[in-house]
Design a protein around this motif. Sequence first.
Motif, PDB file in Angstrom:
ATOM      1  N   ILE A 174      80.658  -4.479 -21.580  1.00 53.96           N
ATOM      2  CA  ILE A 174      79.595  -4.878 -20.865  1.00 53.96           C
ATOM      3  C   ILE A 174      78.431  -5.770 -21.225  1.00 53.96           C
ATOM      4  CG2 ILE A 174      77.991  -3.688 -19.235  1.00 53.96           C
ATOM      5  CD1 ILE A 174      80.706  -3.566 -18.294  1.00 53.96           C
ATOM      6  N   ASP A 175      78.105  -4.979 -22.445  1.00 56.12           N
ATOM      7  CA  ASP A 175      76.958  -5.772 -23.237  1.00 56.12           C
ATOM      8  C   ASP A 175      77.150  -7.434 -23.571  1.00 56.12           C
ATOM      9  OD1 ASP A 175      75.568  -3.375 -23.479  1.00 56.12           O
ATOM     10  OD2 ASP A 175      76.279  -3.117 -25.515  1.00 56.12           O
ATOM     11  N   SER A 176      78.448  -7.413 -23.721  1.00 52.89           N
ATOM     12  CA  SER A 176      78.839  -9.186 -23.870  1.00 52.89           C
ATOM     13  C   SER A 176      78.768  -9.878 -22.602  1.00 52.89           C
ATOM     14  CB  SER A 176      79.990  -9.231 -24.677  1.00 52.89           C
ATOM     15  OG  SER A 176      81.038  -9.157 -23.762  1.00 52.89           O
ATOM     16  N   LEU A 177      79.128  -9.235 -21.480  1.00 53.26           N
ATOM     17  CA  LEU A 177      79.008  -9.679 -20.068  1.00 53.26           C
ATOM     18  C   LEU A 177      77.573 -10.087 -19.792  1.00 53.26           C
ATOM     19  CD1 LEU A 177      82.167  -8.050 -18.586  1.00 53.26           C
ATOM     20  CD2 LEU A 177      81.900 -10.441 -19.291  1.00 53.26           C
ATOM     21  N   ASP A 178      76.618  -9.076 -20.000  1.00 53.90           N
ATOM     22  CA  ASP A 178      75.518  -9.231 -19.642  1.00 53.90           C
ATOM     23  C   ASP A 178      74.651 -10.171 -20.342  1.00 53.90           C
ATOM     24  OD1 ASP A 178      75.735  -7.133 -17.843  1.00 53.90           O
ATOM     25  OD2 ASP A 178      74.876  -5.631 -19.407  1.00 53.90           O
TER      26      ASP A 178
ATOM     27  N   PHE B  67      87.251  -4.752 -12.828  1.00 54.02           N
ATOM     28  CA  PHE B  67      87.998  -3.704 -13.545  1.00 54.02           C
ATOM     29  C   PHE B  67      89.040  -3.143 -12.718  1.00 54.02           C
ATOM     30  CE2 PHE B  67      83.561  -4.053 -15.470  1.00 54.02           C
ATOM     31  CZ  PHE B  67      84.059  -3.859 -16.820  1.00 54.02           C
ATOM     32  N   VAL B  68      90.143  -2.747 -13.327  1.00 55.05           N
ATOM     33  CA  VAL B  68      91.276  -1.810 -12.789  1.00 55.05           C
ATOM     34  C   VAL B  68      91.766  -1.138 -13.715  1.00 55.05           C
ATOM     35  CG1 VAL B  68      93.369  -2.097 -11.774  1.00 55.05           C
ATOM     36  CG2 VAL B  68      92.136  -4.130 -11.662  1.00 55.05           C
TER      37      VAL B  68
ATOM     38  N   PHE C 232      86.987   5.657 -15.138  1.00 53.09           N
ATOM     39  CA  PHE C 232      86.608   5.247 -13.768  1.00 53.09           C
ATOM     40  C   PHE C 232      85.242   5.545 -13.148  1.00 53.09           C
ATOM     41  CE2 PHE C 232      87.459   4.982  -9.067  1.00 53.09           C
ATOM     42  CZ  PHE C 232      87.434   3.585  -8.970  1.00 53.09           C
ATOM     43  N   GLU C 233      84.717   6.629 -13.384  1.00 53.65           N
ATOM     44  CA  GLU C 233      83.410   6.798 -12.859  1.00 53.65           C
ATOM     45  C   GLU C 233      82.363   6.199 -13.507  1.00 53.65           C
ATOM     46  OE1 GLU C 233      85.613   9.119 -13.718  1.00 53.65           O
ATOM     47  OE2 GLU C 233      86.014  10.066 -11.833  1.00 53.65           O
ATOM     48  N   LYS C 234      82.659   5.758 -14.869  1.00 52.99           N
ATOM     49  CA  LYS C 234      81.783   5.036 -15.509  1.00 52.99           C
ATOM     50  C   LYS C 234      81.935   3.355 -14.708  1.00 52.99           C
ATOM     51  CE  LYS C 234      81.800   6.791 -20.108  1.00 52.99           C
ATOM     52  NZ  LYS C 234      82.306   6.733 -21.575  1.00 52.99           N
ATOM     53  N   LEU C 235      82.865   2.977 -14.423  1.00 50.94           N
ATOM     54  CA  LEU C 235      83.222   1.931 -13.607  1.00 50.94           C
ATOM     55  C   LEU C 235      82.505   1.660 -12.318  1.00 50.94           C
ATOM     56  CD1 LEU C 235      86.850   1.033 -14.663  1.00 50.94           C
ATOM     57  CD2 LEU C 235      85.056   0.162 -15.698  1.00 50.94           C
ATOM     58  N   GLN C 236      82.556   2.907 -11.640  1.00 50.00           N
ATOM     59  CA  GLN C 236      82.234   2.732 -10.514  1.00 50.00           C
ATOM     60  C   GLN C 236      80.442   2.734 -10.434  1.00 50.00           C
ATOM     61  OE1 GLN C 236      83.897   6.598  -9.159  1.00 50.00           O
ATOM     62  NE2 GLN C 236      84.512   5.482  -7.190  1.00 50.00           N
ATOM     63  N   LEU C 237      79.807   3.243 -11.555  1.00 49.51           N
ATOM     64  CA  LEU C 237      78.522   3.460 -11.788  1.00 49.51           C
ATOM     65  C   LEU C 237      78.054   1.526 -11.867  1.00 49.51           C
ATOM     66  CD1 LEU C 237      75.599   4.835 -12.022  1.00 49.51           C
ATOM     67  CD2 LEU C 237      76.398   5.035 -14.489  1.00 49.51           C
ATOM     68  N   LEU C 238      78.877   0.852 -12.978  1.00 49.38           N
ATOM     69  CA  LEU C 238      78.753  -0.312 -12.841  1.00 49.38           C
ATOM     70  C   LEU C 238      78.723  -1.112 -11.727  1.00 49.38           C
ATOM     71  CD1 LEU C 238      80.886  -0.741 -16.261  1.00 49.38           C
ATOM     72  CD2 LEU C 238      78.385  -1.077 -16.040  1.00 49.38           C
ATOM     73  N   GLU C 239      79.607  -0.724 -11.009  1.00 49.38           N
ATOM     74  CA  GLU C 239      79.830  -1.618  -9.800  1.00 49.38           C
ATOM     75  C   GLU C 239      78.618  -1.289  -8.723  1.00 49.38           C
ATOM     76  OE1 GLU C 239      83.330  -1.989  -6.317  1.00 49.38           O
ATOM     77  OE2 GLU C 239      83.126  -0.073  -7.192  1.00 49.38           O
ATOM     78  N   SER C 240      77.890  -0.166  -8.570  1.00 52.29           N
ATOM     79  CA  SER C 240      76.888   0.260  -7.932  1.00 52.29           C
ATOM     80  C   SER C 240      75.716  -0.491  -8.545  1.00 52.29           C
ATOM     81  CB  SER C 240      76.709   1.649  -7.776  1.00 52.29           C
ATOM     82  OG  SER C 240      76.114   2.334  -9.043  1.00 52.29           O
ATOM     83  N   ASN C 241      75.571  -0.910  -9.864  1.00 52.73           N
ATOM     84  CA  ASN C 241      74.503  -1.337 -10.468  1.00 52.73           C
ATOM     85  C   ASN C 241      74.516  -3.087 -10.623  1.00 52.73           C
ATOM     86  OD1 ASN C 241      72.958   1.103 -10.620  1.00 52.73           O
ATOM     87  ND2 ASN C 241      73.864   1.372 -12.594  1.00 52.73           N
ATOM     88  N   ARG C 242      75.824  -3.613 -10.122  1.00 57.64           N
ATOM     89  CA  ARG C 242      75.805  -5.045 -10.531  1.00 57.64           C
ATOM     90  C   ARG C 242      76.637  -5.766  -9.111  1.00 57.64           C
ATOM     91  NH1 ARG C 242      75.671  -2.613 -15.424  1.00 57.64           N
ATOM     92  NH2 ARG C 242      75.047  -3.898 -17.155  1.00 57.64           N
ATOM     93  N   ASN C 243      76.124  -6.775  -8.970  1.00 66.17           N
ATOM     94  CA  ASN C 243      76.627  -7.533  -7.706  1.00 66.17           C
ATOM     95  C   ASN C 243      77.923  -8.176  -8.043  1.00 66.17           C
ATOM     96  OD1 ASN C 243      74.556  -6.739  -5.865  1.00 66.17           O
ATOM     97  ND2 ASN C 243      73.090  -8.616  -6.344  1.00 66.17           N
ATOM     98  N   ASN C 244      78.268  -8.235  -9.374  1.00 69.52           N
ATOM     99  CA  ASN C 244      79.326  -9.205  -9.631  1.00 69.52           C
ATOM    100  C   ASN C 244      80.485  -8.284 -10.384  1.00 69.52           C
ATOM    101  OD1 ASN C 244      78.168  -8.717 -12.187  1.00 69.52           O
ATOM    102  ND2 ASN C 244      78.634 -10.573 -12.896  1.00 69.52           N
TER     103      ASN C 244
END
Length: 632
Positions: free
Chosen positions: A25-29, A42-43, A52-64
């Motif tokens: 995530i840091d490198s993508l940011d 992410f799959v 997966f809960e972490k991924l859902q949180l990322l999804e809620s905070n990032r449009n991409n």
Amino acid sequence: MAVSDPKVSIIIATYQSGEGLRRVIDSLDAQTLPQEEFEVIFVDDGSPDDTFEKLQLLESNRNNVRAFRIDNSGWPSKPRNIGIDNARGEYLMFMDHDDSLFPDGLRRAYEYAVETGADLLSPKESKTNDKWWGMSSLRRGNLPNILCGDGIQHLLPLVPHKLYRRTMMLEHGIRFPEGSRVLWEDQFINVDAYRHSEVVAVMADTPVYLWHASDTNSSHTFDPARDDFWDRLDDLMSHIDKALCGSKYREARLTLLEMHLRVRVIDRMVRLLVRDDSGRGEVALQRARKLMRRFGSREVVAALPRKHQIQARFLRKGHGDLLKGFHAQDLAAEITVRIVSMKWVQGALELEAETVFGPASSDHPILRTTGDRTLLAPPADIAAKIPNRLLDVTDEVSSMSTEFIVRSRKGHVTWAIPSKVVSSEFFSSKKGLSLRVQSKLSLDIMTGAVGHPIEENIWDLFVEIDWLGMMRLKPVHYKGKPKPGLVDGRQVIPYKNNSGALSIDLAGRLRTLASDAEPVAGHAGISSSFQVPLKNLAIVGEARYAADDLRAVSEIVPEAKEAKLDSDTVERVGLDLQAEIGNATEGPALTGQLNAGPGSYRIYARRENGFQRTRHSLVIDSDAQIEWHVDS
């Protein structure tokens, strides 16, 4: 709002990703390609933890970012295929769940893919625990289309960290083979993508992908002691044989089959055979023998290096004892590489290196002579089973390959150094007959990164040696003193590191230009305007370097007796020399001024972990005259 028309879709299969996910995530940011121009899919492969809960949180905070979850499949293939089905980008890229991208990697890779019209783009990739990773494919720099004669070897390694045109993947139904432990699944899609691409480009000028070797990466499970290693290798070689059939793909098929026979069928099996005492080595021998008989045609075997041609003969007949004995001779070879001269020529560091390949002791000869011929010298019982044409290496005296590289310590980036072999000869030493090769290499700091300046870092010099398939990656030893240069205002300090090998400090992290340039002891003027000649410095152009890494510490303060000082202490007791380095009337010099009263002052230089006391000091007398001193 999700990204509507992304340039790149990055697909990441996750499974109990742990802390490595944060690195991704840091490198993508940190990408210079705007976030709204790429999407991340992410799959999760049914992680039993909170991945997966972490991924859902990322999804809620990032449009991409989009996150999906499937029941556990046991391998990254199915999650990646789900990602392909849901991607919307012009190009696809597959990342592992604990790796990272270099900051400008995605932008530059996409730019070059568009520039070349690539259906498949192989970018510059590095690996944290492998200095040579991917370098053999990058030695020719950027290649706009390897289908025009450059060859599939420039696509290696066949990892999925590349850019694939999404429409090409969809049109030809290119998917990862699914199942549990589908080893080399990435090679399947790369073979298919290569076959169906009209343009396959290689981009060497910008670091893109960094593979972080770790226990969470499934690559460590590729064990030749397991049956599925051989089952899947059989599947892969069969796929290559079929997918690349016909005259159009003849060279690509030959290249890949030769590589797998050499690297996996022979090398992996032999190493297991040598170390194994459980019987699995014998099983691997028989599995490897079947693959050799199936795929080791005369044409493929002829493409193998000499060492592997000999091993292929033993393998066909199932001679495990001969394979182990011949491998022992390879291990008995001692290879040393050293710098014999180094100088600055028009802004480039010109070096001469000597490589010696020979026996580690006189008890285990590597080479022997018969009349005017030079032959390999395995034990007599092994040599009796090898045709003389394979033992005779007289005409191979000039065939050693020496590929020099510099590797950054912190970034893990590797760059090739242009070099050429200038002489090769067999010679007799105290230990026995050996091969000596002289090479010349040139490192241009301003263009050494495929036409771009090499970044500020500490770089270590290595060489990959290959003679007849006997390969080593070695540090290059150096016994001389530092040879600093000032190139277009950049300090460059080649020096002998703690291991006795050559390193180059471009960042002032461990070396100081003012000290390594060897200031001359003696009268240096007055405190308001002093000048110290430097007797060991090459300067390119009229550039000057601000020596703001130097501090003078009065010897009357207790801190002056310490070998190291932290930055806070130096800020409190140190005095800025206000110095710079450049050409003066009589040559290179350190000039500056020190606003201080009479007394003795010790010179400290900034390092990566504070300030280090140097061998230099100065004395200011009552008339403000400065005398520069150098400890013996």
